[in-house]
Structure formats: C-alpha cells, structure tokens
Design a protein around this motif. Structure first.
Motif, PDB file in Angstrom:
ATOM      1  N   ASN A  12       0.828  -1.210   0.000  1.00 53.34           N
ATOM      2  CA  ASN A  12       0.000   0.000   0.000  1.00 53.34           C
ATOM      3  C   ASN A  12       0.860   1.256   0.000  1.00 53.34           C
ATOM      4  N   VAL A  13       1.911   1.250   0.804  1.00 59.66           N
ATOM      5  CA  VAL A  13       2.816   2.402   0.871  1.00 59.66           C
ATOM      6  C   VAL A  13       3.437   2.663  -0.486  1.00 59.66           C
ATOM      7  N   HIS A  14       3.942   1.616  -1.121  1.00 58.03           N
ATOM      8  CA  HIS A  14       4.573   1.781  -2.430  1.00 58.03           C
ATOM      9  C   HIS A  14       3.572   2.283  -3.465  1.00 58.03           C
TER      10      HIS A  14
ATOM     11  N   GLY B 181      -7.834  12.080  -0.406  1.00 55.23           N
ATOM     12  CA  GLY B 181      -7.793  10.774   0.237  1.00 55.23           C
ATOM     13  C   GLY B 181      -6.688  10.593   1.271  1.00 55.23           C
ATOM     14  N   PHE B 182      -6.122  11.678   1.759  1.00 54.21           N
ATOM     15  CA  PHE B 182      -5.021  11.563   2.726  1.00 54.21           C
ATOM     16  C   PHE B 182      -5.419  10.712   3.925  1.00 54.21           C
ATOM     17  N   SER B 183      -6.561  11.018   4.524  1.00 50.45           N
ATOM     18  CA  SER B 183      -6.999  10.282   5.722  1.00 50.45           C
ATOM     19  C   SER B 183      -7.205   8.798   5.427  1.00 50.45           C
ATOM     20  N   GLU B 184      -7.865   8.503   4.314  1.00 55.74           N
ATOM     21  CA  GLU B 184      -8.128   7.109   3.965  1.00 55.74           C
ATOM     22  C   GLU B 184      -6.830   6.348   3.743  1.00 55.74           C
ATOM     23  N   LYS B 185      -5.869   6.997   3.115  1.00 59.25           N
ATOM     24  CA  LYS B 185      -4.576   6.354   2.887  1.00 59.25           C
ATOM     25  C   LYS B 185      -3.919   5.995   4.211  1.00 59.25           C
ATOM     26  N   LEU B 186      -3.937   6.933   5.149  1.00 56.40           N
ATOM     27  CA  LEU B 186      -3.316   6.661   6.450  1.00 56.40           C
ATOM     28  C   LEU B 186      -4.004   5.501   7.165  1.00 56.40           C
ATOM     29  N   PHE B 187      -5.335   5.557   7.215  1.00 56.05           N
ATOM     30  CA  PHE B 187      -6.065   4.522   7.937  1.00 56.05           C
ATOM     31  C   PHE B 187      -6.007   3.169   7.236  1.00 56.05           C
ATOM     32  N   SER B 188      -5.690   3.165   5.949  1.00 55.79           N
ATOM     33  CA  SER B 188      -5.560   1.886   5.244  1.00 55.79           C
ATOM     34  C   SER B 188      -4.249   1.183   5.624  1.00 55.79           C
ATOM     35  N   LEU B 189      -3.308   1.924   6.132  1.00 57.32           N
ATOM     36  CA  LEU B 189      -2.015   1.353   6.506  1.00 57.32           C
ATOM     37  C   LEU B 189      -2.000   0.778   7.910  1.00 57.32           C
ATOM     38  N   TYR B 190      -2.703   1.430   8.807  1.00 55.74           N
ATOM     39  CA  TYR B 190      -2.601   1.064  10.221  1.00 55.74           C
ATOM     40  C   TYR B 190      -3.807   1.653  10.938  1.00 55.74           C
ATOM     41  N   ARG B 191      -4.340   0.910  11.873  1.00 56.55           N
ATOM     42  CA  ARG B 191      -5.487   1.399  12.640  1.00 56.55           C
ATOM     43  C   ARG B 191      -4.976   2.401  13.680  1.00 56.55           C
ATOM     44  N   MET B 192      -5.009   3.654  13.316  1.00 52.17           N
ATOM     45  CA  MET B 192      -4.432   4.713  14.140  1.00 52.17           C
ATOM     46  C   MET B 192      -5.393   5.178  15.213  1.00 52.17           C
TER      47      MET B 192
END
Length: 169
Positions: A42-44, A99-110
């Motif tokens: 996802n990060v890449h 989509g900044f927020s969605e990207k972050l939450f897709s990586l890790y449950r913050m």
C-alpha cells in the motif's frame, strides 16, 4: 526404562500440545508477515501515485484557510485544538491531498493521537507546535512518530523518516 500407561498418556498429550503451539506460532508469524507486506505494498502504491511536492497553490490553500490561521493563533496563546478544529483541518487537508486520511487509515489502525500528529506533520507543523496543539509533550510526539514508522514499515525508523513518508503521500 519402561513407561507406565499414565506417563505415556502424559507424554502424548504434551507432544500434541507442543506441536499445536508450534503450528499456531508459525501461522501467527505468517499472518504478521502478510499484514506487513500488505502495508508495504500500500505504501509503495501510494508513493507512486503521490506528488511529492504540492503545487504552491495547494500549500496556500492550507496556509490561508481559516482553520490554519486559528491554529497559528492557538500556538501564540499556547492552546490546544478543539474537536471542531480537527474536523475542519481534516477537511482542508483532504481537499488538497485527496484521500489523505483514507490512505493513512488503510495502513494502520491509528488512534486519534496518531492521526492528529500525522495530520499536523502534513501541514508542516514543527514538533514543539504539534505538542502544544495536541496537549502532549514533545517527547510523546517524537515517540508517536517513530512508533508509527515502525508499525507501518516493520523496521526502526527516525521521526524524520515518518515525517518524510507523511509528506510524500
């Protein structure tokens, strides 16, 4: 040495339990590896799609927004942000960085704290200012940033590594 029926039974039970635990540990490790690989993929993908430096217009949209101007005043007053401010800042950032927020939450449950620190990094706040706005210590902010890097990437990283990643998405 001859084993009694009871000793043989206990030996078999212990062996079965040991094998079962061994299999569970292996499966758990595989699951963790798959989760980490998924995060890295996802990060890449995000980094390939992201524009590393926003256009000057994008930065101005944030810097001239009413919420950003209020945040600057909060820093002068030494105050933290309200829930409404967090919501408004999220909207502004997501309008500029789709989509900044969605990207972050897709990586890790913050947690809220994790997200808020990342959000303020995205709008280029300094760590001491992030500490003031979130009502946490500067050390807590540094710990949050390096911990997030480790959780997402599966390896130790500095606070700058997390900041660079956040600015890249």
């Amino acid at each position: 040495m001859i084993l009694t029926d009871r000793e043989l039974f206990l030996l078999i039970i212990c062996t079965v339990i040991y094998i079962t635990l061994f299999i569970l540990v292996i499966q758990n490790n595989r699951r963790k590896i798959q989760l980490l690989q998924s995060r890295l993929d996802n990060v890449h993908a995000m980094q390939k799609l992201a524009v590393i430096e926003p256009r000057p217009h994008d930065i101005n949209t944030i810097l001239l927004s009413p919420v950003y101007l209020r945040i600057k005043q909060y820093l002068t007053d030494g105050r933290s942000m309200s829930e409404d401010d967090w919501g408004e800042l999220t909207e502004v950032v997501n309008s500029v960085y789709t989509g900044f927020s969605e990207k972050l939450f897709s990586l890790y449950r913050m947690s809220d704290q994790d997200y808020r620190v990342s959000l303020l990094v995205k709008v280029r706040m300094q760590p001491k200012d992030i500490a003031t706005l979130t009502a946490h210590s500067k050390e807590s902010i540094a710990s949050t940033r390096s911990r997030l890097y480790q959780k997402v990437f599966g390896k130790k990283g500095s606070t700058k590594d997390w900041d660079d990643f956040i600015l890249s998405i």
